[in-house]
Design a protein around this motif. Structure first.
Motif, PDB file in Angstrom:
ATOM      1  N   GLU A  54     -17.380  -1.071  -7.031  1.00  0.00           N
ATOM      2  CA  GLU A  54     -16.553  -2.053  -6.360  1.00  0.00           C
ATOM      3  C   GLU A  54     -15.370  -1.369  -5.690  1.00  0.00           C
ATOM      4  OE1 GLU A  54     -15.280  -5.280  -8.733  1.00  0.00           O
ATOM      5  OE2 GLU A  54     -17.300  -5.902  -9.319  1.00  0.00           O
ATOM      6  N   ILE A  55     -15.101  -1.779  -4.473  1.00  0.00           N
ATOM      7  CA  ILE A  55     -13.984  -1.226  -3.719  1.00  0.00           C
ATOM      8  C   ILE A  55     -12.933  -2.313  -3.548  1.00  0.00           C
ATOM      9  CG2 ILE A  55     -13.237  -0.205  -1.551  1.00  0.00           C
ATOM     10  CD1 ILE A  55     -15.038   1.603  -3.230  1.00  0.00           C
ATOM     11  N   VAL A  56     -11.746  -2.046  -4.033  1.00  0.00           N
ATOM     12  CA  VAL A  56     -10.638  -2.992  -3.887  1.00  0.00           C
ATOM     13  C   VAL A  56     -10.047  -2.837  -2.486  1.00  0.00           C
ATOM     14  CG1 VAL A  56      -8.389  -3.724  -4.758  1.00  0.00           C
ATOM     15  CG2 VAL A  56     -10.139  -2.880  -6.347  1.00  0.00           C
ATOM     16  N   VAL A  57     -10.031  -3.933  -1.738  1.00  0.00           N
ATOM     17  CA  VAL A  57      -9.540  -3.894  -0.375  1.00  0.00           C
ATOM     18  C   VAL A  57      -8.016  -3.952  -0.371  1.00  0.00           C
ATOM     19  CG1 VAL A  57      -9.566  -5.018   1.878  1.00  0.00           C
ATOM     20  CG2 VAL A  57     -11.634  -4.988   0.469  1.00  0.00           C
ATOM     21  N   THR A  58      -7.399  -2.961   0.252  1.00  0.00           N
ATOM     22  CA  THR A  58      -5.940  -2.912   0.407  1.00  0.00           C
ATOM     23  C   THR A  58      -5.632  -2.498   1.837  1.00  0.00           C
ATOM     24  OG1 THR A  58      -5.764  -0.581  -0.221  1.00  0.00           O
ATOM     25  CG2 THR A  58      -5.703  -2.211  -2.017  1.00  0.00           C
ATOM     26  N   ASP A  59      -4.339  -2.361   2.143  1.00  0.00           N
ATOM     27  CA  ASP A  59      -3.938  -1.905   3.471  1.00  0.00           C
ATOM     28  C   ASP A  59      -4.330  -0.451   3.705  1.00  0.00           C
ATOM     29  OD1 ASP A  59      -2.869  -4.348   4.030  1.00  0.00           O
ATOM     30  OD2 ASP A  59      -0.822  -3.798   3.443  1.00  0.00           O
ATOM     31  N   GLU A  60      -4.603   0.288   2.635  1.00  0.00           N
ATOM     32  CA  GLU A  60      -4.957   1.694   2.734  1.00  0.00           C
ATOM     33  C   GLU A  60      -6.454   1.856   2.545  1.00  0.00           C
ATOM     34  OE1 GLU A  60      -2.653   5.355   0.960  1.00  0.00           O
ATOM     35  OE2 GLU A  60      -4.005   4.570  -0.573  1.00  0.00           O
ATOM     36  N   ASP A  61      -7.093   2.630   3.400  1.00  0.00           N
ATOM     37  CA  ASP A  61      -8.524   2.856   3.267  1.00  0.00           C
ATOM     38  C   ASP A  61      -8.806   3.574   1.946  1.00  0.00           C
ATOM     39  OD1 ASP A  61     -11.132   4.537   3.704  1.00  0.00           O
ATOM     40  OD2 ASP A  61     -11.146   3.014   5.270  1.00  0.00           O
ATOM     41  N   PRO A  62      -9.872   3.186   1.238  1.00  0.00           N
ATOM     42  CA  PRO A  62     -10.191   3.855  -0.031  1.00  0.00           C
ATOM     43  C   PRO A  62     -10.380   5.355   0.119  1.00  0.00           C
ATOM     44  CG  PRO A  62     -11.489   1.842   0.228  1.00  0.00           C
ATOM     45  CD  PRO A  62     -10.771   2.053   1.518  1.00  0.00           C
ATOM     46  N   GLY A  63     -10.840   5.784   1.313  1.00  0.00           N
ATOM     47  CA  GLY A  63     -11.014   7.213   1.532  1.00  0.00           C
ATOM     48  C   GLY A  63      -9.716   7.984   1.400  1.00  0.00           C
ATOM     49  N   VAL A  64      -8.598   7.372   1.803  1.00  0.00           N
ATOM     50  CA  VAL A  64      -7.291   8.021   1.676  1.00  0.00           C
ATOM     51  C   VAL A  64      -6.926   8.164   0.204  1.00  0.00           C
ATOM     52  CG1 VAL A  64      -4.839   7.823   2.210  1.00  0.00           C
ATOM     53  CG2 VAL A  64      -6.552   7.142   3.912  1.00  0.00           C
ATOM     54  N   ASP A  72      -1.275  13.931   6.299  1.00  0.00           N
ATOM     55  CA  ASP A  72      -0.452  13.844   7.511  1.00  0.00           C
ATOM     56  C   ASP A  72      -1.241  14.272   8.752  1.00  0.00           C
ATOM     57  OD1 ASP A  72       1.709  13.048   5.977  1.00  0.00           O
ATOM     58  OD2 ASP A  72       2.473  15.095   5.742  1.00  0.00           O
ATOM     59  N   TYR A  73      -2.332  14.998   8.542  1.00  0.00           N
ATOM     60  CA  TYR A  73      -3.088  15.554   9.659  1.00  0.00           C
ATOM     61  C   TYR A  73      -4.420  14.847   9.903  1.00  0.00           C
ATOM     62  CZ  TYR A  73       0.108  19.553   9.805  1.00  0.00           C
ATOM     63  OH  TYR A  73       1.215  20.357   9.934  1.00  0.00           O
ATOM     64  N   TYR A  74      -4.947  14.173   8.874  1.00  0.00           N
ATOM     65  CA  TYR A  74      -6.286  13.605   8.986  1.00  0.00           C
ATOM     66  C   TYR A  74      -6.322  12.115   8.656  1.00  0.00           C
ATOM     67  CZ  TYR A  74      -8.130  18.397   9.077  1.00  0.00           C
ATOM     68  OH  TYR A  74      -8.410  19.698   9.410  1.00  0.00           O
ATOM     69  N   ASN A  75      -7.265  11.429   9.287  1.00  0.00           N
ATOM     70  CA  ASN A  75      -7.677  10.094   8.873  1.00  0.00           C
ATOM     71  C   ASN A  75      -8.891  10.249   7.967  1.00  0.00           C
ATOM     72  OD1 ASN A  75      -5.824   8.564  10.598  1.00  0.00           O
ATOM     73  ND2 ASN A  75      -7.084   9.308  12.296  1.00  0.00           N
ATOM     74  N   PHE A  76      -8.865   9.597   6.801  1.00  0.00           N
ATOM     75  CA  PHE A  76      -9.999   9.619   5.878  1.00  0.00           C
ATOM     76  C   PHE A  76     -10.513   8.192   5.715  1.00  0.00           C
ATOM     77  CE2 PHE A  76      -7.436  13.311   4.476  1.00  0.00           C
ATOM     78  CZ  PHE A  76      -8.392  14.310   4.634  1.00  0.00           C
ATOM     79  N   LYS A  77     -11.802   8.009   5.953  1.00  0.00           N
ATOM     80  CA  LYS A  77     -12.393   6.681   5.894  1.00  0.00           C
ATOM     81  C   LYS A  77     -13.656   6.712   5.043  1.00  0.00           C
ATOM     82  CE  LYS A  77     -14.260   2.997   8.837  1.00  0.00           C
ATOM     83  NZ  LYS A  77     -14.599   2.606  10.236  1.00  0.00           N
ATOM     84  N   LEU A  78     -13.691   5.872   3.974  1.00  0.00           N
ATOM     85  CA  LEU A  78     -14.876   5.777   3.135  1.00  0.00           C
ATOM     86  C   LEU A  78     -15.971   5.050   3.902  1.00  0.00           C
ATOM     87  CD1 LEU A  78     -16.226   6.159   0.358  1.00  0.00           C
ATOM     88  CD2 LEU A  78     -15.278   3.934  -0.302  1.00  0.00           C
ATOM     89  N   VAL A  79     -17.119   5.693   4.098  1.00  0.00           N
ATOM     90  CA  VAL A  79     -18.187   5.097   4.901  1.00  0.00           C
ATOM     91  C   VAL A  79     -19.459   4.828   4.097  1.00  0.00           C
ATOM     92  CG1 VAL A  79     -17.355   6.048   7.085  1.00  0.00           C
ATOM     93  CG2 VAL A  79     -18.924   7.405   5.681  1.00  0.00           C
ATOM     94  N   ASP A  80     -19.614   5.436   2.918  1.00  0.00           N
ATOM     95  CA  ASP A  80     -20.842   5.229   2.160  1.00  0.00           C
ATOM     96  C   ASP A  80     -20.668   5.787   0.755  1.00  0.00           C
ATOM     97  OD1 ASP A  80     -23.390   4.450   1.567  1.00  0.00           O
ATOM     98  OD2 ASP A  80     -24.398   5.862   2.932  1.00  0.00           O
TER      99      ASP A  80
END
Length: 795
Positions: A108-118, A222-230
């Motif tokens: 389960e992924i809790v949805v917040t303002d921050e992407d879970p990947g971060v 500070d340098y990268y965007n991290f996005k959980l995709v799978d």
């Protein structure tokens, strides 16, 4: 252009050597349902830091030390259920593994303002900091394979086996133990080594001269965007697939995906490519790279590299030359780690990362030793069988285009530009110029390195204007001390036309074209006949030099002999100014750093410092009494975007001089200006004509090379792709001529001075057609504006 050195810079890898009797198993790893082979599968010996990976065909070979038998083999692949098998001494050498796809239970992924990947990557960085503190050293075995190919086939293969060492404070070292290569590659040209390859768990990753912030750098968020995709799984644990994209478009960074193991919050695999900032100027047309790397903790505390896989394509093209696509592939497999072990001090006594164990290395030794390699593919096996010594890299990457006929240098002659002289020893080259005094001068230069310690040079030619021959020659004796201090002494004689205006930037030949086009005359000239005795000492490693000399010359004025130019105008030139004639005898001393640097019109940065003192007096038998002091300095400082292969740079050029006594006209100092609307770096660009002169003088030239960054920021990709850059520059100068010297009063000569302090500023569009820059310069102390063309700034 040689392909071998170029390819060697791009291809670097290495690994592995057995220490005892072993039991070797081999086979394939496949999908149990589809039968599809699984490349780069991780195969481990349980309870050890040893293992291997499968090749692109899913084939593997693993040597198990007898002392570990029976051994449990673990086969792991992300998205599949791991499998184990016990290998005994009597087990068959062929072992096939079938892996079943894993059924992934999505967390389960809790949805917040921050992407879970971060959140996940923040925890990865935190955990890395904890275990990295405890990792001080390691030693391991490595295997490397490098493959070069063109558009049609494999061109070469090199392999190596090595021991690799890493110290947290001292860095990497590597010792080559064994190697082999296709028959068209000499053993001495096999430089495969894993120490040069990236570890994507490092804070900073060096890629082809770019220093890139790693995805686990303390400031990576500070340098990268991290996005959980799978999500997938490994050994029953959730593995997060996270998309990586740059947050800063002007920094060299990575893009791609990383796989993070839940619970441990550790990287288990990365698939990354550099962003478009990682590019190179012409003649490199395109440069594409991709990196893959796996990590394992082998059931212990530290996550260490299992492999590195690199694929890439390079396209080199320029006007008149087009090279085939250079394709390269690198595979490195690292195993048998020894963690936090004591490393030999001898490894770090030298700065070299790479050394060779001469007691074990032999040609094709990989063939004769049972080493733990990654099997060759069918295509690679065929390349080993078919490539022979005639299949050279030069032939494989032979360019096309109208200039390609000049690429074959096999017809070279020892006589340089005058090949018709055949086997004559030494080097002969033409010498020519055109000016209002010599009119046309045509001659030859000859240089002969007779031995390692003796050099001879001579020159001669005729001036059609003043009807005089110029000639000269000299000898130089060289020797090298045990401390690598080189020394030389010698003497020379000359009788020739000499520039009165001393310039480091413009040569007499360079000024010939403006002279032919009707330029009024940048230089003034006089006749000098005499000799020079000299001696020098140089520290090669530090590039420090001290030169001393004694000069005795008879100096006479020369008249203007021609007003001809090819535009058809007459009487266009100004009169050549007379000098203060007499016998010049002087001693001089020059000291500095990089004094041998030849000026390149600002195409590349040059760091040098020069101090010179020249003294002339009646005590030496001279008709002049003066002491002249001169200094020149050029330096380049990186400024912004220092992680790039070519960061923004600030270049500074200083030229200054003063005197005591009575300085003759021919010893006035000069500050160079634009010559016929050409303005190399180091000259004042908002004025032209003839140089500023004075008994005392000082000039400062600065320019900041922003390269393509401003156009990248504006999104002007067509300009960036053509390597069009922006340069801002400025200059200040002042001369102090003495208008009332007896010499000037007699000759009526009036040197051109700055008339106070000269100021200028401007901007340049750099890289036009790859070879030009256009300078727009304005004078700040009085109204003036000039547009000039120069040589493009390349580095």
């Amino acid at each position: 252009m040689k392909i071998i050195p170029f390819a060697t810079l791009l291809l670097l890898l290495a690994i592995n050597l057995p220490a005892e009797a072993q039991h070797t198993i081999s086979g394939t790893v496949s999908d149990a349902e589809t039968g599809e082979s699984l490349p780069s599968t991780n195969i481990l010996i349980e309870g050890t830091y040893q293992g291997t990976i499968t090749n692109a065909d899913g084939t593997y070979s693993l040597s198990i030390p007898d002392s570990l038998l029976p051994a449990t083999i673990i086969v792991r692949y992300i998205g599949y259920q791991s499998t184990k098998k016990t290998i005994k001494r009597e087990s068959a050498s062929q072992q096939k593994f079938l892996l079943k796809p894993a059924i992934t239970d999505m967390e389960e992924i809790v949805v917040t303002d921050e992407d879970p990947g971060v959140r996940i990557m923040r925890e990865v960085i935190k955990r890395k900091k904890q275990w990295r503190k405890k990792l001080a050293t390691y030693k391991a075995e490595a295997y490397t394979r490098q493959k070069l190919a063109n558009d049609t086939s494999i061109v070469s293969i090199t392999e190596s086996v090595s021991e690799v060492f890493w110290d947290k404070e001292k860095g990497h070292r590597e010792v080559l133990k064994s190697k082999r290569q296709t028959k068209n590659i000499k053993a001495g040209d096999n430089f495969a080594g894993v120490s040069y390859l990236p570890n994507f768990y490092d804070d900073n990753i060096e890629i082809s001269g770019f220093e890139i912030v790693g995805v686990t750098h303390p400031k990576a968020l500070d340098y990268y965007n991290f996005k959980l995709v799978d999500q997938t799984s490994l050994d029953g644990e959730t593995v997060f697939k996270i998309e990586v994209s740059p947050k800063r478009k002007l920094q060299p960074l990575f893009k791609g995906t990383v796989y993070v193991l839940n619970i441990e919050y550790a990287l288990v695999e990365v698939n990354l490519t550099p962003n478009e900032v990682v590019s190179f100027p012409p003649p490199v047309k395109s440069f594409d790279l991709d990196y893959q790397q796996q990590f394992n903790n082998y059931g212990k505390a530290f996550w260490l590299p299992v492999d590195v896989r690199i694929g890439g394509k390079i396209k080199i093209s320029m006007v008149g030359l087009d090279f085939p696509m250079i394709k390269f592939n690198q595979l490195a497999r690292i195993t048998n780690y020894q963690v936090n072990t004591t490393l030999p001090d001898s490894l770090y006594e030298k700065k070299d990362l790479f050394s060779v164990d001469s007691t074990t290395v032999e040609s094709d030794s990989l063939i004769h030793k049972e080493v733990n390699t990654v099997p060759l593919s069918v295509e690679e096996e065929e390349a080993y069988a078919t490539l022979d010594s005639t299949a050279t890299l030069e032939e494989a990457f032979k360019p096309s285009g109208f200039l390609s006929r000049f690429m074959d240098d096999d017809e070279g002659s020892g006589s340089g530009a005058l090949s018709f002289l055949g086997e004559m020893p030494g080097n002969i080259s033409p010498d020519a110029r055109y000016n209002r005094v010599d009119e046309l001068f045509a001659g030859l230069k000859y240089r002969l390195d007779a031995t390692d310690w003796l050099e001879f040079n001579a020159d001669g030619g005729y001036s059609t204007g003043n009807k005089k021959w110029s000639y000269g020659g000299g000898l130089t004796l060289n020797w090298l001390s045990k401390d690598n201090i080189s020394s030389s002494f010698g003497g020379s004689y000359h009788a020739e036309t000499v520039n009165r205006n001393h310039s480091r930037i413009y040569s007499p030949f360079y000024a010939s074209i403006p002279n032919l086009m009707g330029n009024k005359g940048y230089f003034d000239y006089f006749r000098s006949e005499g000799f020079r005795l000299f001696s020098s000492v140089k520290l090669p490693e530090e590039s420090l030099s001290i030169n001393a000399g004694f000069n005795s010359n008879k100096q006479r004025s020369l008249l203007t002999t021609t007003a001809y130019d090819i535009t058809g105008r007459s009487n266009n030139y100004r009169i050549n100014s007379p000098i203060d004639e007499g016998r010049m005898r002087s001693i001089d001393l020059t000291a500095g750093y990089n004094l041998d640097n030849n000026y390149n019109f600002g195409a590349t940065s040059q760091d040098f410092i020069m101090f010179k003192v020249e003294h002339s007096s009646s005590k030496l038998g001279s008709d002049y009494n003066f002491t002249r002091y001169e200094t020149k300095l050029g330096w380049s400082f990186p400024t912004f975007y220092q992680r790039r292969f070519m960061p923004n740079t600030l270049d500074i050029n200083i030229n200054a001089g003063t005197y005591s006594g009575n300085i003759p006209i021919q010893k006035l100092g000069a500050v160079d200006v634009a010559l016929a609307n050409t303005s190399p770096f180091g000259v004042l660009r908002a004025t032209s004509g003839r140089p500023f002169e004075g008994n005392q003088y000082v000039s400062l030239n600065i320019e900041h090379n922003f390269r393509t960054v401003p156009f990248e920021a504006l999104g002007l990709r067509p300009l960036v792709e053509h390597n069009i850059g922006l340069i801002a520059f400025g200059g200040v100068a002042r001369t102090w001529p003495d208008w009332n010297t007896p010499q000037n009063a007699l000759s009526g000569f009036q040197p051109r001075g700055t008339g106070g302090t000269y100021w200028e500023a401007g901007a340049s569009i750099n890289g036009i057609l790859g070879i030009f820059r256009v300078d727009f310069a304005t004078r700040l102390d009085k109204p003036a504006f000039l547009v000039n063309i120069g040589v493009a700034r390349i580095f």
